[in-house]
Design a protein around this motif. Structure first.
Motif: not given
Length: 147
Positions: A112-132
């Protein structure tokens, strides 16, 4: 090849091993590097080592298995430094023991830790990355078996 000098990178699981090596490499190439991991002492030591080598790094001690703690730290990163250009998802936990010595609960935690940590971190920033329309995501998984 992406020009990385002057960019901002966030590295999870950065206190030791692969994460620390990646953080040093990025900082050595002119990347301002944000280090995330649980162990504050190791993060401080690595930040100091990077500074001695002429790099720029700062750290936030965070338990990436705690969603609330993770979101608070990621908000601080965004408020204080902006959205990273590079995210290296490397956080993980595990022990190299035989399967019969591993409880089902411990196995689930190690998965869980590697998968969910990667999910949470990526999800937090992905919309801003896509927008730019820019950003680099890297996902690293630790070896989960030994022959």
């Amino acid at each position: 090849m992406m020009k990385i000098d002057g960019t901002l990178a966030l590295v999870t699981g950065a206190s030791q091993g692969i994460g620390a090596a990646i953080a040093k490499e990025l900082a050595g190439r002119g990347v301002k590097t944000i280090l995330l991991a649980r162990n504050k002492d190791l993060l401080q030591k690595l930040t100091h080592e990077i500074a001695e080598l002429g790099g720029k790094a700062l750290y936030y001690a965070v338990d990436l298995s705690d969603v609330s703690d993770t979101e608070q730290v990621l908000q601080r990163v965004k408020d204080e430094h902006g959205v990273p250009d590079i995210i290296v998802n490397n956080a993980g936990v595990g022990r190299f023991i035989r399967i019969e010595e591993t409880s089902p609960e411990e196995a689930r935690e190690m998965i869980a830790l590697p998968y969910l940590a990667a999910f949470d971190v990526t999800r937090y920033f992905i919309e801003d990355m896509l927008a730019r329309n820019s950003g680099q995501l890297t996902f690293i998984n630790s070896p989960a078996s030994v022959q």
